[in-house]
Scaffold this active site. Structure first.
Site, PDB file in Angstrom:
ATOM      1  N   GLY A 557       0.839  -1.203   0.000  1.00 28.62           N
ATOM      2  CA  GLY A 557       0.000   0.000   0.000  1.00 28.62           C
ATOM      3  C   GLY A 557       0.863   1.238   0.000  1.00 28.62           C
ATOM      4  N   GLU A 558       0.399   2.296   0.611  1.00 28.79           N
ATOM      5  CA  GLU A 558       1.088   3.603   0.704  1.00 28.79           C
ATOM      6  C   GLU A 558       1.162   4.336  -0.625  1.00 28.79           C
ATOM      7  OE1 GLU A 558       5.069   3.234   2.231  1.00 28.79           O
ATOM      8  OE2 GLU A 558       4.456   2.216   4.058  1.00 28.79           O
TER       9      GLU A 558
END
Ligand SMILES: Cc1cc2nc3c(=O)[nH]c(=O)nc-3n(C[C@H](O)[C@H](O)[C@H](O)COP(=O)(O)O)c2cc1C
Length: 591
Positions: A557-558
């Site tokens: 993610g991120e």
């Protein structure tokens, strides 16, 4: 009987007192429209004392809080002093340049930010925040109004100078006290503005920063609100809801530009089709921009939308909820994986707090847009209210608009929120009809028992809310995180402005399902950065008909997967623009 308001307006409009004549009014609006911040094309001719006097008189007529007139004007012509001041500005410019992401640094290198030595006169406008004493009317409640007053003096000076044919360039690349020391300003005076003034042969029609693509002018309709913040609408027009406005603005890809791009790909000095998926990317970029070649998708900005999830209480993640806020701090300190990937790709990272369950300190790079400190547990009731879902969507639209107005030509999705793969899986099931077993993954890494619980939580949520795919806002409200709603708005905002948005993994995918449910043509703006290891992501991409650019088994993610794909999207656009064609290069095509 005549309407008194219309009567007064009509009297003012045709020049009867107290309005100006149409010609005079025209001149006032003209000087406002044609005032420019000027940094290039100054003439060496001196500015006569009487002209300078008129301009300073205009400045001195500015309004001021409690009529305190807090300004002083320091007129500088001495070359040696200006050289010392120019050296101060150069040092600050270098410090600023060193902090910029690569694409911005390249663009900044082309910009001129001061004309201290190119102009015959420099004028410093200062502010005495103590002038007028303790009971200065208005300043007692708002100390900043002293500074505002000096700024108004600058505005008057700037407009009068324009009418005199004098260019003015404002320089703010200074350490304020360093400059104050050079000017021997007493300690109670602040430097408000450093202005470089001189004759020019012409004034540019648009701000140089707009012409250079550094930033764009925001439409007036984004800035005017009726009665309350958020009720946007120009006087005399119906209020426009930004969400409805972007949905209405989203249109299909331009078939002509796509055909031109496909045709150019076939003429480029390479075997036909040899760039594989990048050819499709370039054609889609052309379709989105409505031009062939499309603009290069740079500079790019990753917006990491962060929020917490009530469903965390069901034990769907091994990580404590506090990790969301801790990772936000890490992004802002530049220490997360997305920061390092973004630095490598030359992109900026912005963090948007749309619902972190903690108070976050204001720091540069953080956009505080908290809708609530986390959602509610969707197994117990809706995750958020319908109003909150709409606010999240609108927030995303606004962030996209602001980042594009700031000059970004490619947006990249990022997200942070402990338990957000659970909310994502529920959203994916709701939008696509997928089975929770098929759409649920192990997120950050969970054991078999937690995985079974996660599937059960999603099944219970779906049973409870009975999602209606015809009501995307309702689905976001039932299951979403605030980051899902905001990401959906972010995608819609990008699509309306016809700017590409590179999607990260399963969280962005779930948000894209919501965006496309609201405006099917939004898909034209979406590029799938990567194939996440989360099973729900494959379901999502095949439902959306998007092909991931990379497949590295990432499940972080991120925004990490999307940032890694950024150079691929940029290269696809650059190749379409730069690669020679068989005819232009004189290379023989295959028979
Ligand atoms: C408070 C303030 C500070 C500014 N500082 C700088 C500066 O340091 N260097 C620069 O090149 N322009 C500076 N500018 C000029 C702006 O970039 C410019 O006003 C803006 O791009 C809009 O262009 P326009 O003034 O031609 O309409 C400043 C403007 C303001 C109002």
């Amino acid at each position: 009987m005549t309407d008194p308001v219309a009567g007064a307006a009509a009297a003012a409009a045709d020049g009867r007192a107290p309005g100006f004549s149409p010609e005079q009014r025209e001149a006032v609006y003209r000087v406002i429209a044609e005032r420019r911040d000027v940094r290039r094309g100054f003439l060496a001719d001196p500015v006569p004392a009487d002209v300078l006097g008129r301009v300073l008189t205009a400045a001195h007529q500015a309004p001021s809080v409690g009529f305190s007139q807090p300004w002083d004007f320091i007129v500088i012509t001495d070359r040696a002093r200006r050289e010392r001041i120019a050296a101060l500005a150069r040092r600050r410019r270098d410090v600023f340049a060193a902090e910029l992401p690569a694409a911005r640094a390249r663009a900044f290198d082309q910009l001129k930010i001061e004309s201290i030595l190119d102009t015959p006169v420099n004028i410093v406008v200062s502010c005495d925040r103590t002038r007028g004493g303790r009971h200065t009317l208005g300043r007692h409640t708002q100390p900043r109004t002293a500074d505002f007053s000096s700024v108004l003096a600058v505005a008057n000076l700037w407009l009068a100078a324009r009418a005199e044919g004098l260019g003015v360039g404002w320089v703010s690349f200074f350490d304020e006290r360093e400059l104050a020391a050079e000017l021997r300003l007493p300690a109670h005076l602040e430097v408000i503005a450093y202005l470089c003034v001189g004759y020019v042969t012409e004034f540019a029609p648009e701000p140089e920063l707009a012409t250079a693509g550094w930033a764009r002018r925001r439409p007036l309709s984004w800035a005017v609100h009726a009665e309350e913040f958020g009720h946007r609408g120009l006087p005399g027009e119906e209020p426009v809801d930004p969400l409805a406005e972007v949905i209405a603005a989203i249109g299909p890809a331009d078939a002509g530009a796509m055909a031109a791009a496909a045709e150019r790909q076939d003429r480029m000095t390479k075997p036909r089709g040899s760039l594989g998926m990048l050819e499709e990317v370039s054609v889609r970029l052309a379709g989105l921009a409505g031009s062939c070649p499309p603009p290069l998708p740079e500079p790019a900005c990753v917006a990491v939308f962060a929020a917490d999830h009530g469903v965390h209480a069901q034990g769907v993640s091994p990580w404590p909820q506090e990790v969301t806020a801790q990772m936000v701090a890490n992004f802002l300190a530049g220490g997360a994986v997305v920061n390092s990937f973004a630095a490598q790709a030359g992109a900026e990272v912005t963090v948007v707090d749309v619902g972190v369950a903690a108070e976050l300190e204001p720091v540069p790079g953080l956009l505080p847009r908290k809708i609530a400190p986390g959602t509610a547990d969707f197994t117990q009731g809706p995750a958020m209210t319908r109003d909150q879902a709409l606010t999240a969507l609108t927030t995303g639209v606004e962030i996209a608009r602001d980042l594009v107005a700031a000059g970004n030509r490619c947006l990249v999705t990022g997200d942070m929120g402990i338990a957000n793969t659970t909310a994502s899986a529920a959203l994916i099931c709701a939008f696509t009809g997928a089975d929770p077993v098929e759409a649920t993954g192990r997120g950050t890494g969970i054991d078999a028992a937690t995985y079974a619980k996660k599937i059960d939580v999603i099944c219970r949520g779906l049973a409870r809310h009975q999602p209606d795919p015809a009501d995307p806002v309702g689905i976001i409200a039932s299951f979403g995180g605030f980051e899902h709603g905001a990401l959906a708005g972010f995608i819609l905002g990008a699509a309306a402005l016809r700017v590409p948005v590179i999607l990260d993994g399963v969280i962005a995918g779930a948000a894209a399902l919501a965006a496309v449910a609201l405006a099917p043509d939004a898909i034209a703006a979406c590029f799938a950065g990567h194939q996440s290891a989360e099973p729900g992501h494959a379901v999502t991409l095949s439902y959306l008909g998007l092909h991931p650019l990379i497949d590295l088994g990432l499940r972080l993610g991120e925004g990490t997967g999307a940032v890694l794909a950024l150079p691929l999207v940029q290269s696809a656009a650059r190749a379409l623009r730069d690669v020679a064609t068989f005819d232009s290069a004189g290379v023989a095509d295959k028979q």
